[in-house]
Design a protein around this motif. Structure first.
Motif, mmCIF file in Angstrom:
data_model
loop_
_atom_site.group_PDB
_atom_site.id
_atom_site.type_symbol
_atom_site.label_atom_id
_atom_site.label_comp_id
_atom_site.label_asym_id
_atom_site.label_seq_id
_atom_site.Cartn_x
_atom_site.Cartn_y
_atom_site.Cartn_z
ATOM 1 N N LEU A 58 38.635 29.181 35.332
ATOM 2 C CA LEU A 58 39.521 28.543 34.815
ATOM 3 C C LEU A 58 40.062 29.471 33.429
ATOM 4 O O LEU A 58 40.964 30.185 33.012
ATOM 5 C CB LEU A 58 39.624 27.314 34.368
ATOM 6 C CG LEU A 58 40.357 26.456 34.962
ATOM 7 C CD1 LEU A 58 41.056 24.638 33.884
ATOM 8 C CD2 LEU A 58 42.243 26.998 35.643
ATOM 9 N N ILE A 96 34.838 22.744 42.137
ATOM 10 C CA ILE A 96 35.170 22.391 42.524
ATOM 11 C C ILE A 96 34.126 20.403 42.879
ATOM 12 O O ILE A 96 34.624 19.401 42.510
ATOM 13 C CB ILE A 96 36.245 22.113 42.895
ATOM 14 C CG1 ILE A 96 36.977 23.142 42.702
ATOM 15 C CG2 ILE A 96 36.829 21.570 43.302
ATOM 16 C CD1 ILE A 96 37.977 23.391 43.709
ATOM 17 N N GLU A 137 43.527 21.086 18.503
ATOM 18 C CA GLU A 137 41.837 21.303 18.691
ATOM 19 C C GLU A 137 41.401 21.863 18.622
ATOM 20 O O GLU A 137 40.340 22.232 17.718
ATOM 21 C CB GLU A 137 42.306 21.263 20.356
ATOM 22 C CG GLU A 137 41.118 20.498 21.413
ATOM 23 C CD GLU A 137 39.998 19.137 20.584
ATOM 24 O OE1 GLU A 137 39.395 18.575 20.729
ATOM 25 O OE2 GLU A 137 40.971 18.674 19.556
ATOM 26 N N MET A 164 32.404 19.100 39.837
ATOM 27 C CA MET A 164 33.002 18.164 38.821
ATOM 28 C C MET A 164 33.469 16.132 39.611
ATOM 29 O O MET A 164 34.101 15.707 38.573
ATOM 30 C CB MET A 164 35.201 18.585 38.435
ATOM 31 C CG MET A 164 35.144 19.506 37.735
ATOM 32 S SD MET A 164 37.343 20.419 37.550
ATOM 33 C CE MET A 164 37.708 20.754 38.992
ATOM 34 N N TYR A 216 33.864 25.289 36.319
ATOM 35 C CA TYR A 216 35.317 25.202 36.960
ATOM 36 C C TYR A 216 35.726 26.108 35.559
ATOM 37 O O TYR A 216 36.926 26.874 35.275
ATOM 38 C CB TYR A 216 35.651 24.123 37.426
ATOM 39 C CG TYR A 216 37.068 24.007 38.135
ATOM 40 C CD1 TYR A 216 38.536 23.334 37.895
ATOM 41 C CD2 TYR A 216 37.418 25.211 38.660
ATOM 42 C CE1 TYR A 216 40.222 23.551 37.814
ATOM 43 C CE2 TYR A 216 38.477 25.277 39.936
ATOM 44 C CZ TYR A 216 39.537 24.315 39.057
ATOM 45 O OH TYR A 216 41.500 24.535 39.327
ATOM 46 N N PHE A 231 37.035 25.841 25.113
ATOM 47 C CA PHE A 231 37.523 25.703 26.122
ATOM 48 C C PHE A 231 36.922 24.843 27.655
ATOM 49 O O PHE A 231 37.134 23.554 27.782
ATOM 50 C CB PHE A 231 37.687 26.799 27.104
ATOM 51 C CG PHE A 231 39.190 26.629 28.196
ATOM 52 C CD1 PHE A 231 38.390 26.465 29.030
ATOM 53 C CD2 PHE A 231 40.144 26.881 27.903
ATOM 54 C CE1 PHE A 231 39.993 26.636 30.373
ATOM 55 C CE2 PHE A 231 40.908 26.943 28.657
ATOM 56 C CZ PHE A 231 40.690 27.196 30.277
ATOM 57 N N ILE A 278 36.369 20.502 26.244
ATOM 58 C CA ILE A 278 37.883 19.409 26.640
ATOM 59 C C ILE A 278 38.373 19.349 27.973
ATOM 60 O O ILE A 278 38.086 18.417 27.859
ATOM 61 C CB ILE A 278 39.110 20.928 25.877
ATOM 62 C CG1 ILE A 278 38.949 21.734 24.658
ATOM 63 C CG2 ILE A 278 40.101 20.519 26.136
ATOM 64 C CD1 ILE A 278 39.310 22.693 24.420
ATOM 65 N N TYR A 279 38.405 20.723 28.094
ATOM 66 C CA TYR A 279 37.692 20.501 30.048
ATOM 67 C C TYR A 279 36.888 18.925 30.651
ATOM 68 O O TYR A 279 37.592 18.454 31.149
ATOM 69 C CB TYR A 279 38.161 21.738 31.146
ATOM 70 C CG TYR A 279 38.762 21.095 32.270
ATOM 71 C CD1 TYR A 279 38.219 21.527 33.615
ATOM 72 C CD2 TYR A 279 40.250 21.762 32.257
ATOM 73 C CE1 TYR A 279 38.685 21.130 34.873
ATOM 74 C CE2 TYR A 279 40.692 21.491 33.509
ATOM 75 C CZ TYR A 279 40.481 21.656 34.680
ATOM 76 O OH TYR A 279 41.121 21.791 35.398
ATOM 77 N N GLN A 307 36.061 16.891 28.919
ATOM 78 C CA GLN A 307 36.586 15.530 28.650
ATOM 79 C C GLN A 307 37.800 15.056 29.672
ATOM 80 O O GLN A 307 38.105 13.231 29.682
ATOM 81 C CB GLN A 307 37.232 15.695 26.843
ATOM 82 C CG GLN A 307 36.151 15.890 26.757
ATOM 83 C CD GLN A 307 36.997 15.442 25.157
ATOM 84 O OE1 GLN A 307 36.785 14.669 24.497
ATOM 85 N NE2 GLN A 307 36.417 16.356 23.927
ATOM 86 N N PHE A 308 38.559 15.428 30.155
ATOM 87 C CA PHE A 308 38.661 14.580 31.838
ATOM 88 C C PHE A 308 37.987 14.650 33.088
ATOM 89 O O PHE A 308 37.894 13.780 33.777
ATOM 90 C CB PHE A 308 39.899 16.148 31.890
ATOM 91 C CG PHE A 308 41.198 16.230 30.391
ATOM 92 C CD1 PHE A 308 40.821 17.064 30.198
ATOM 93 C CD2 PHE A 308 41.680 15.572 30.117
ATOM 94 C CE1 PHE A 308 42.512 18.120 29.270
ATOM 95 C CE2 PHE A 308 42.555 15.602 28.735
ATOM 96 C CZ PHE A 308 42.964 16.988 28.947
ATOM 97 N N PHE A 309 36.852 15.252 33.116
ATOM 98 C CA PHE A 309 35.920 14.526 33.923
ATOM 99 C C PHE A 309 34.833 14.773 33.998
ATOM 100 O O PHE A 309 33.836 15.006 34.002
ATOM 101 C CB PHE A 309 36.140 16.484 35.171
ATOM 102 C CG PHE A 309 37.592 16.721 34.965
ATOM 103 C CD1 PHE A 309 37.799 17.126 34.885
ATOM 104 C CD2 PHE A 309 38.418 15.486 36.158
ATOM 105 C CE1 PHE A 309 39.266 18.145 35.259
ATOM 106 C CE2 PHE A 309 39.575 16.450 36.929
ATOM 107 C CZ PHE A 309 40.173 16.882 36.007
#
Lengths: 620, 224
Positions: free
Chosen positions: B102, B162, B71, B165, B98, B82, B85-86, B88-90
């Motif tokens: 992090l 939080i 990546e 998200m 967040y 960063f 990437i993050y 893409q999960f949410f």
């Protein structure tokens, strides 16, 4: 979620610990993680080029060929690798998709080859990355246009004219004048009359010399008024007839009326009719005179005759925004400079009486015409005037290359279409030659076989054909035997078509009279098909050999009954289980295959074929 | 004095500009600017040292590094990557705030980028560390300015991040005061001496007495 970031999933899950202390309710149970013991390297051999990747990489996309168990079909035990007999260059991109999550399209590859590979490996093309998506879509569109082009004009070539209605044929004649001589004649006649009409409009304003009892010069139109009127009438007659015919023949009349060409036609002929109606009304005749200006629109009718004119029109339409910008910027510059010139020349007694009056000077100067009817006299005026003319060149020169490049692109496109059309004929001819070459080879082979059987010269025949051709011919032969038809060339086929109509009545009567009830009993409840297969049989008959309805192919039964045994063992074959889906008993009636007139031979040959005429059970 | 100097310099620059305009050399190609974006390549320490410093096995380190390098080919993650990437999960919500916190939690030396060493050290604590270490890490995350105290404002920021998200489409519908209420609950639980801030000891004490939190600390032990 892009599978490319699947590697970061452990991180995301670990970072979730940050939520735990603030959580107000207990967390759900995590899913069972599968043991990560086996993460082996997979070797993929694509036509000799070896690719290796982790198993996990491939399994990111489980709905593709490589990511699912479908790849096990391609596993090669001896070398312990997966072997694909495909293009390694394109496979590289496919494997990169698994690795990075983005599918790229290489420019130099053929679009259909690429699409095929994608389809083979189960990857939908819509996930092509943004960087290559436009390119891919453009190429795909071009390809589709090309295929559409082929399809459109293919039926046009193969249409049998008798099938089209009169209206359709007339429309086709109007749209493509090259299709028939009548259309071509009509095309040239209308073109000629357009030219004549335009010339007449021009000539009738030329001064023609004075008539003796008049002082001033008369124009030709006034002198030979009747002649010009007759000419005009004739032209308008022809145009009207043409327009009405087109309107009649158009497949969609509404669409035709809305189209540009029809509007031009109407505008070209309307002034005449309006003039006819209005000549007696004196005060409106002034307006009538201006209507004659519209007669010049007849020159636009030439665009049906000239492709270049159409391209020009299309270019202007597609460059509308650039033209608009040109106009806008010119207007801006004109207003600015006119204002400046007016105030510079104010009071010096020059012709710049107002700003609108200065517009004329600005336009003439910016387009570098320079008539000289309005000239600045003060020094400031001259300075600004020179700046005006210099900037005029720039402002006009800027949008022009855009328009030119647009025109060139459209022109080249039409050139390409023309080239494709010209090439298509040779291409189709080539395909046809290959097909008929193959068929002829097979017929040649059969004839050779026949002759060699008689002359026992097999060795001589076989060595000229490569082994795959021999196998191919064998397959064709099997197919012939299966369907009890034979391959023939075109001439014999056409001849047999003519014979069909003669033989049909004969065979039908014979089949009805001699059908045995026994043969139809088991299938009486089910479908009963009586086939007339006279056509191909006829062709065979013309070749002089007798049609063989030889073998029964019954899938369930191990032995195949020959014809001779069929009649004898008829009772045995009939109680086949008719419920089985693979067998439909079809009663084929065997027509008499006469070479000459059917009536003469029927009596002679019918006893021979009486048995054959009754029942031939052939499982299809 | 400096004003005159400045004026002189400006006039000189203007004259230079006019000169360049006349001679047509106005736009000089600035080649130097291109090289500033030179690739920053960072190589992590050897496998053995990492193995010693973290609690991951060799194989696990290999797997982690491969994903990391895939990546981020340059070897370091900057904050934008960063966040990408993050995010893409949410996909339903906005994970950037967040992710920012992090990132600061992972970037222990505060140099603006997370190298593989930082990354793997952080993961080692989160996945293989003791409960004490994990709680320490969480406290570090919440303490935005790293002064050793969690204030209500800091906690509110974290809470809002939080809840961001989650996105818009939730059931029941998210209200404006939900994060604030949640912060109140949290402080009621954690702030023993009611001084408005939570210290590390209060935090760890309280969490160790809470069964739910203890259980959830062991949740991701088998990841990787």
């Amino acid at each position: 979620m892009a599978a490319g970031v699947a590697a970061w999933l452990p991180f995301a899950r670990a970072a979730a610990i940050g939520w735990m202390p603030v959580a107000s309710s207990p967390m759900p149970v995590p899913p069972k993680d599968k043991p990560r013991g086996r993460n082996g390297i997979i070797v993929i051999n694509v036509s000799g080029t070896k690719f290796q990747t982790w198993q996990d990489t491939l399994e990111r996309y489980p709905d593709t060929l490589l990511g699912s168990s479908e790849r096990d079909f391609f596993f090669h035990e001896e070398s312990n690798e997966y072997f694909f007999d495909r293009d390694p260059d394109i496979f590289r991109h496919i494997l990169n998709f698994y690795r990075t999550g983005k599918l790229h399209y290489p420019r130099q590859e053929c679009i259909s080859a690429y699409d095929e590979e994608l389809a083979f490996f189960g990857i939908i093309p819509e996930i092509i990355g943004d960087c290559c998506y436009e390119d891919y879509k453009d190429r795909r569109r071009e390809n589709q246009e090309r295929m559409q082009d082929d399809e459109e004009t293919d039926p046009a070539n193969e249409l049998i004219t008798a099938d089209m209605s009169f209206r359709e044929s007339m429309w086709r004649a109007f749209e493509n004048p090259h299709t028939s001589t009548m259309a071509l004649v009509f095309y040239y006649v209308t073109g000629f009359f357009i030219a004549v009409s335009v010339m007449a409009n021009v000539v009738e304003t030329v001064p023609c010399g004075a008539v003796p009892n008049r002082v001033k010069m008369m124009s030709c139109g006034e002198r030979y008024e009747l002649a010009f009127f007759c000419l005009d009438t004739a032209c308008v007659m022809i145009f009207t007839v043409e327009y009405l015919l087109r309107l009649l023949a158009a497949p969609s009349r509404y669409k035709f009326v809305k189209s540009v060409m029809s509007i031009i036609d109407v505008v070209a002929i309307m002034p005449y009719y309006i003039g006819l109606v209005m000549t007696d009304n004196e005060d409106v005749s002034g307006a009538f005179v201006t209507l004659r200006v519209f007669r010049v629109f007849r020159i636009f009718k030439f665009s049906r005759h000239s492709a270049g004119l159409r391209i020009l029109g299309y270019t202007l339409k597609s460059c509308a925004s650039e033209l608009g910008f040109l106009l806008f910027s010119l207007t801006m510059a004109i207003i600015i400079f006119a204002t400046v010139m007016f105030y510079a020349e104010k009071g010096s007694g020059s012709k710049f009486t107002s700003i609108p009056a200065a517009f004329w000077y600005t336009i003439v100067t910016m387009t570098t015409l320079g008539y000289g009817d309005m000239v600045p006299k003060t020094i400031m005026g001259k300075i600004f005037g020179s700046i005006c003319s210099l900037s005029g060149v720039l402002v006009i020169a800027l949008p022009v290359p855009v328009i030119v490049s647009n025109f060139s692109r459209i022109y080249h496109q039409s050139q390409r279409a023309e080239k494709r059309r010209a090439q298509k004929k040779t291409r189709l001819a080539r395909i046809h030659a290959v097909k008929s070459g193959g068929a002829n080879a097979y017929l040649q082979y059969k004839q050779n076989q026949l002759s060699s059987e008689f002359m026992h010269q097999r060795a001589l025949v076989c060595k000229t054909n490569p082994i795959f051709e021999v196998q191919h011919h064998h397959i064709l032969h099997c197919l012939e035997k299966t369907t009890n038809h034979e391959f023939v060339d075109e001439k014999t086929y056409e001849a047999s078509c003519r014979e069909v109509t003669l033989v049909k009545q004969v065979s039908r009567s014979s089949s009805i009279s001699s059908s045995s009830p026994h043969g139809l009993s088991c299938c009486a409840r089910k479908k009963r098909k009586t086939f007339n297969v006279p056509n191909s049989n006829m062709s065979v008959g013309l070749q002089g050999s007798i049609q063989e309805l030889s073998t029964i192919q019954i899938r369930e039964r191990p032995l195949t009954n020959s014809r001779s045994s069929l009649n004898a063992k008829f009772e045995e074959t009939v109680p086949l289980n008719c419920d089985q889906p693979y067998i439909t008993a079809a009663v084929i009636s065997m027509p008499t295959p006469p070479v000459t007139t059917p009536e003469g031979d029927e009596s002679a040959s019918s006893p021979d074929y009486s048995q054959a005429n009754i029942v031939r059970v052939s499982a299809l | 004095m400096s004003c005159r100097k400045r004026c002189k310099r400006e006039i000189f620059k203007f004259a230079q500009y006019l000169f360049r305009l006349v001679t047509g050399t106005l736009s000089t190609d600035s080649v130097e600017d291109e090289l500033e974006l030179s690739t920053v390549r960072h190589r992590p320490e050897g496998l053995e040292q990492l193995e010693a410093r973290t609690r991951f096995s060799r194989k696990e380190l290999q797997i982690l590094y491969r994903g990391f390098k895939n990546e981020c080919p340059s070897g370091v993650v900057n904050e934008d990557t960063f966040k990408d990437i993050y995010a893409q999960f949410f996909p339903q919500g906005d994970a950037s705030t967040y992710a920012h916190f992090l990132f600061n939690a992972f970037d222990t030396d505060h140099n603006g980028s997370v190298s593989f060493v930082d990354f793997v050290m952080g993961l080692s604590i989160l996945l293989r560390g003791t409960v004490q270490e994990k709680l320490n890490w969480a406290f570090n995350l919440y303490d935005i300015n790293k002064d050793g105290y969690i204030t209500k404002e800091e906690m509110l920021d974290i809470m809002k991040a939080i809840y961001d998200m989650m996105g818009k489409c939730t059931y029941p519908v998210l209200k404006e005061e939900t994060p604030r209420q949640h912060v109140e609950v949290f402080f009621q639980k954690m702030d023993k001496n009611k001084d408005g801030v939570v210290t590390i000891d209060e935090f760890i004490d309280c969490c160790q007495n809470d069964e739910n939190i203890m259980r959830s600390m062991h949740l991701f032990e088998n990841v990787l």
